[in-house]
Design a protein around this motif. Structure first.
Motif, short mmCIF file in Angstrom:
data_model
loop_
_atom_site.label_atom_id
_atom_site.label_comp_id
_atom_site.label_asym_id
_atom_site.label_seq_id
_atom_site.Cartn_x
_atom_site.Cartn_y
_atom_site.Cartn_z
N THR A 314 23.05 34.62 3.16
CA THR A 314 22.85 35.60 2.38
C THR A 314 21.30 35.31 2.15
OG1 THR A 314 24.76 36.04 1.46
CG2 THR A 314 23.40 37.20 0.20
N ALA A 315 21.07 33.97 1.93
CA ALA A 315 20.02 33.75 1.85
C ALA A 315 19.34 33.00 3.02
CB ALA A 315 20.18 31.97 1.03
N PHE A 316 19.36 32.99 4.13
CA PHE A 316 18.74 33.24 5.01
C PHE A 316 18.83 34.76 6.14
CE2 PHE A 316 19.03 28.73 7.13
CZ PHE A 316 19.19 28.06 6.58
N ALA A 317 20.06 35.63 5.61
CA ALA A 317 19.27 36.83 5.63
C ALA A 317 17.98 37.28 5.39
CB ALA A 317 20.66 37.30 6.00
N GLN A 318 18.32 37.32 3.65
CA GLN A 318 17.60 37.66 3.19
C GLN A 318 15.95 37.35 3.48
OE1 GLN A 318 17.72 36.58 -0.98
NE2 GLN A 318 19.22 38.14 -1.28
N VAL A 319 15.94 36.21 3.67
CA VAL A 319 14.65 35.09 4.38
C VAL A 319 14.25 36.33 5.65
CG1 VAL A 319 13.33 33.19 5.37
CG2 VAL A 319 14.28 33.35 3.32
N LYS A 320 15.05 36.15 6.90
CA LYS A 320 14.93 37.05 8.08
C LYS A 320 14.47 38.36 7.77
CE LYS A 320 16.57 37.27 12.70
NZ LYS A 320 17.28 37.20 13.58
N GLN A 321 15.00 38.55 7.13
CA GLN A 321 14.61 40.02 6.97
C GLN A 321 13.52 40.46 5.98
OE1 GLN A 321 17.96 42.27 4.60
NE2 GLN A 321 19.16 41.65 6.49
N SER A 322 12.95 39.33 4.67
CA SER A 322 12.52 39.99 4.42
C SER A 322 10.61 39.27 4.89
CB SER A 322 12.33 39.45 2.76
OG SER A 322 11.78 37.92 2.93
N ARG A 323 10.44 38.05 5.10
CA ARG A 323 9.05 37.59 6.49
C ARG A 323 9.70 37.53 7.75
NH1 ARG A 323 9.06 32.18 6.92
NH2 ARG A 323 6.23 31.90 6.27
N GLY A 324 10.67 37.52 7.98
CA GLY A 324 11.02 36.79 9.03
C GLY A 324 10.89 35.37 9.70
N ILE A 325 11.94 35.23 10.90
CA ILE A 325 12.06 34.02 11.10
C ILE A 325 11.63 33.64 12.49
CG2 ILE A 325 13.13 31.73 11.38
CD1 ILE A 325 15.48 32.80 9.21
N ASP A 326 9.96 33.26 12.63
CA ASP A 326 9.24 32.42 13.48
C ASP A 326 9.45 31.59 14.83
OD1 ASP A 326 8.16 31.11 11.66
OD2 ASP A 326 5.89 32.45 12.18
N VAL A 327 10.71 30.66 14.43
CA VAL A 327 10.85 29.45 14.33
C VAL A 327 12.18 29.43 14.86
CG1 VAL A 327 10.92 26.83 13.68
CG2 VAL A 327 9.30 28.09 12.81
N ALA A 339 34.64 32.09 6.57
CA ALA A 339 34.44 33.10 8.13
C ALA A 339 33.37 34.28 7.18
CB ALA A 339 35.37 33.94 7.51
N GLU A 340 33.16 34.53 6.10
CA GLU A 340 32.21 35.34 5.50
C GLU A 340 30.84 35.09 5.27
OE1 GLU A 340 33.05 38.24 3.86
OE2 GLU A 340 30.93 38.78 2.83
N GLY A 341 30.58 33.87 5.17
CA GLY A 341 29.39 33.64 6.05
C GLY A 341 28.94 33.29 7.15
N VAL A 342 29.63 33.23 8.14
CA VAL A 342 29.85 33.76 10.00
C VAL A 342 29.08 34.60 9.90
CG1 VAL A 342 30.44 33.25 12.25
CG2 VAL A 342 31.07 31.36 10.30
N ARG A 343 30.51 36.01 8.91
CA ARG A 343 30.34 37.38 9.40
C ARG A 343 28.33 37.61 8.93
NH1 ARG A 343 30.45 41.61 6.83
NH2 ARG A 343 30.36 40.94 4.67
N ILE A 344 27.93 37.15 8.14
CA ILE A 344 26.71 37.39 7.65
C ILE A 344 26.10 37.31 8.19
CG2 ILE A 344 25.06 36.97 5.52
CD1 ILE A 344 27.80 37.05 3.92
N LEU A 345 25.69 35.71 9.21
CA LEU A 345 25.01 34.96 10.13
C LEU A 345 24.90 35.88 11.20
CD1 LEU A 345 25.23 31.74 9.65
CD2 LEU A 345 23.17 33.13 8.81
N GLU A 347 25.48 39.72 11.75
CA GLU A 347 25.45 40.42 11.26
C GLU A 347 23.47 40.83 11.78
OE1 GLU A 347 28.62 42.57 8.67
OE2 GLU A 347 26.92 42.15 7.46
N ASN A 348 23.25 39.10 11.41
CA ASN A 348 21.56 39.34 11.03
C ASN A 348 21.12 38.32 12.31
OD1 ASN A 348 20.40 40.15 8.02
ND2 ASN A 348 22.35 39.51 7.86
N GLY A 349 21.76 38.31 13.83
CA GLY A 349 22.20 38.18 14.59
C GLY A 349 21.63 36.91 14.55
N ILE A 350 22.19 36.29 14.24
CA ILE A 350 21.91 34.75 13.29
C ILE A 350 23.24 33.40 14.25
CG2 ILE A 350 21.29 32.56 12.44
CD1 ILE A 350 20.58 34.28 10.43
N ASP A 351 23.17 33.09 15.15
CA ASP A 351 24.25 32.45 15.70
C ASP A 351 25.00 30.89 14.92
OD1 ASP A 351 25.24 34.03 17.42
OD2 ASP A 351 23.82 33.16 19.58
N SER A 352 25.71 30.28 14.53
CA SER A 352 26.39 29.57 13.53
C SER A 352 27.15 28.22 14.59
CB SER A 352 26.80 29.62 12.52
OG SER A 352 28.02 30.40 13.04
#
Lengths: 369, 288
Positions: A314-327, A339-345, A347-352
């Motif tokens: 959730t924290a990573f998703a929030q940062v990505k949505q609010s300021r973007g992650i350019d690295v 399972a919940e964590g992987v799903r949230i990532l 949904e936000n286009g982050i592979d784990s």
């Protein structure tokens, strides 16, 4: 937290441990004035490091002019990575003998240990074991008069010197306990005629106890700005030399992550232990600290125990949505609420990744591309 | 078989109604631990997941007879919580709390010696005897009952090691965290002695790190052990003079280096894995 020598000596003086007559100065004219009052003096650079003498940070003067000149030579110079902005100008002592005295923590014995020697003045690490007197202190007993007699016997002190030493042992232990110190050290403890004097002083306060001793001791700082910012968030952060920023949860896994990264040809830019049980907000701020260092890539290794994978995601998703992650961001995420964590990532286009090996190989490939 | 905790252990949770305490109380129950009581001053009479909560440890002991306690209490109050558990007669106290002042830790160990209490931690992930009892914050899913004893200074790193063991079908008798602070209740040697004596343990994995000389002391003891030991150590890449998270994880004046620990362990006949996932293979070799 290490204290400067002059601060340590102030604590000593306040607690009945004799120190040389002296004055803290910041400009040459004050050094001259101090010498005028005191007589022959020694000028000592106040930096949070040992070995000042060898590095040229200690000078002697017999006249105010000499004191001013010596102060001018040291003030403003770079010594062992510190800029000297403060000097302690002290009475030059007649030295008949140099002793060593310290109290620190014996990890294995889980209690304080008093270490003394009749052969002080040098680095204690260079002293042979048979020249050291060591005694573990029972915290339920502390230092009783019989122990001071035994220590004096082993150090070969008698008469008025033994009486003074007994008070110094007791008072040094009082400082150690009352100020939550990790280390209190007097090296050398000088025999000057009929008197014992603490010619140098080192005190390190336990950072974890600042909540209760913070108001009693002066504050010092030897960390970088980023390290301070991280500490305020409850994160351990150590700056390193490489280009891959690293975040993990737990000191051991963070160290191991750096080791594995190096094993596969990567170069860690930092050590960051985001802590067990870091919540959403703390994790987001930790990521922002890493982004601010502009690394080539970021490697995150989370094995959730007290930390919940869904919070991290959730924290990573929030940062990505609010300021973007350019690295480029490479995440390994397993453990509590995985399972919940992987799903949230997702949904936000982050592979784990599921294993650290896969994640490290991926991030090294990105950084070295 | 297992060490320190087993199916007979009756667990008390101190700080049971707090955020971490209540979360992990539920996790421990879900794992099958026999959690019989919680304590939170001012919250007596409440319950968490049907576990009764008391105002004091004394009241919990009177009503529910716990013999082990796990502490989720903020650092500045943790010493008092540990003292209360010891004075109320609890035999095993697991202190999860991190950032406890080292003088408080020394006071806790002093009382523990006088009372004969076993202290695990502080700043530990706890202890688990897979299939029997869990007192800690480790994820439930990664453990497998078996005969390999695991002891570690660090939580998440030991999960990593256990995760690899379980994946390789190597089960664990007990997994114990010493804690990452300078002063801890149990040393590597204390726990190795228990594993050596435990009939349910056939081999041991030691997870250490740079700093101090606990691994070197462990190596001295390992020389006399009948059971094989494999180690993994963190901090090979750590620069000297930098404290790597744990209070004790620092190379000071050339002491506590990775190389010195590997040398000592190898000399004692314990192999050291270069990477965490190589531990299962090394175990397979030594147990042949």
């Amino acid at each position: 937290m290490k204290l400067f020598e002059f601060m340590a000596k102030e604590l000593f003086a306040r607690n009945g441990i004799p120190i040389p007559q002296g004055r803290v100065v910041r400009v040459p004219s004050e050094a001259a004035a101090a010498c005028q009052t005191i007589g022959s003096v020694v000028l000592k650079s106040q930096i949070l490091s040992g070995g000042r003498g060898k590095a040229g940070g200690i000078k002697f003067a017999d006249t105010p002019d000499e004191a001013a000149t010596a102060a001018g030579e040291i003030l403003g110079t770079e010594l062992k990575g510190f800029t000297v902005d403060t000097l302690l100008v002290e009475q030059k002592l007649q030295i008949d003998q140099e002793l060593y005295l310290a109290i620190t923590i014996d990890k294995a014995a889980q209690c304080p240990v008093l270490i003394a020697s009749a052969f002080g003045g040098m680095d204690i690490e260079d002293l042979a074991e048979d020249k050291l007197v060591k005694h573990n202190i029972d915290v339920g007993i502390g230092i009783m008069p019989y122990l001071t007699r035994e220590l004096n016997r082993k150090l070969g002190l008698s008469g008025v010197l033994a009486q003074q030493a007994a008070e110094i042992f007791t008072n040094l232990y009082k400082v150690f306990r009352e100020y939550d110190a990790e280390l209190v050290e007097i090296n050398p403890l000088v025999v000057s005629g009929e008197k014992l004097v603490a010619a140098d002083g080192k005190v390190t306060i336990d950072d974890e106890a600042m909540f209760r001793v913070g108001e009693l001791v002066p504050h010092t700082e030897e960390r970088t700005d980023l390290e301070i910012k991280a500490a305020e968030l409850g994160i351990s952060y150590v700056q390193l030399e490489g280009d891959i920023a690293v975040m993990a949860n737990g000191a051991g896994i963070t160290m191991a992550t750096l080791d594995i990264l190096q094993h596969y040809g990567g170069h860690p830019a930092n050590f960051m232990d985001a802590g067990g049980g870091a919540g959403i907000e703390a994790t987001a701020k930790a990521l922002e600290i890493l982004l601010a260092t502009q690394p080539k890539a970021i490697l995150v290794n989370i094995f959730g125990g007290i930390t919940r994978c869904d919070d991290v995601a959730t924290a990573f998703a929030q940062v990505k949505q609010s300021r973007g992650i350019d690295v480029p961001l490479v995440i390994r995420l397993v453990g509590t609420n995985q399972a919940e964590g992987v799903r949230i990532l997702q949904e936000n286009g982050i592979d784990s990744f599921r294993t650290i090996k896969e994640a490290v190989e991926k991030v090294v490939q990105i950084a070295n591309a | 078989m297992a060490i320190i905790i087993d199916g007979q252990t009756r667990v008390l949770v101190q700080g049971a109604t707090g955020n971490q305490g209540s979360f992990h109380l539920k996790q421990m129950l879900a794992y099958g631990s026999n959690v019989v009581a919680g304590v939170s001053p001012g919250k007596g009479g409440q319950s968490v997941e049907a576990v009764p909560v008391f105002d004091t440890v004394f009241a919990a002991v009177e009503a529910q007879h716990p013999n082990a306690s796990i502490i989720f209490i903020p650092a500045r109050l943790a010493k008092e919580a540990a003292f209360e558990a010891m004075e109320a007669g609890i035999e095993t106290v697991v202190i999860i709390t991190e950032h406890i002042p080292v003088h408080d830790a020394m006071d806790i160990m002093h009382l523990a010696k006088a009372r004969g209490t076993t202290i695990i931690g502080p700043n530990t992930f706890g202890i688990i005897s897979p299939g029997l009892c869990k007192m800690g914050i480790m994820p439930n899913s990664i453990f497998l009952p078996g005969t390999t004893g695991v002891l570690a200074r660090s939580g998440t790193l030991s999960y990593e090691i256990v995760f690899n063991l379980t994946a390789a079908g190597i089960g664990q008798s007990s997994v114990v965290g010493l804690g990452g602070d300078r002063v801890a209740g149990l040393s590597f040697v204390d726990i190795l002695q228990r594993f050596e004596a435990d009939e349910g343990t056939t081999q041991v994995v030691l997870v250490g790190e740079i700093g101090g000389n606990a691994e070197e002391e462990a190596a001295e003891y390992i020389k006399s052990m009948r059971k094989p030991v494999v180690a993994y150590l963190a901090g090979k890449s750590a620069p000297p003079g930098k404290r790597m998270g744990h209070a004790g994880a620092i190379i000071e004046r050339g002491k506590g280096t990775f190389a010195s620990k590997v040398t000592a362990l190898n000399a004692a006949g314990a192999q050291v894995a270069a990477l965490p996932w190589e531990v299962p293979n090394l175990l397979a070799q030594v147990s042949r």
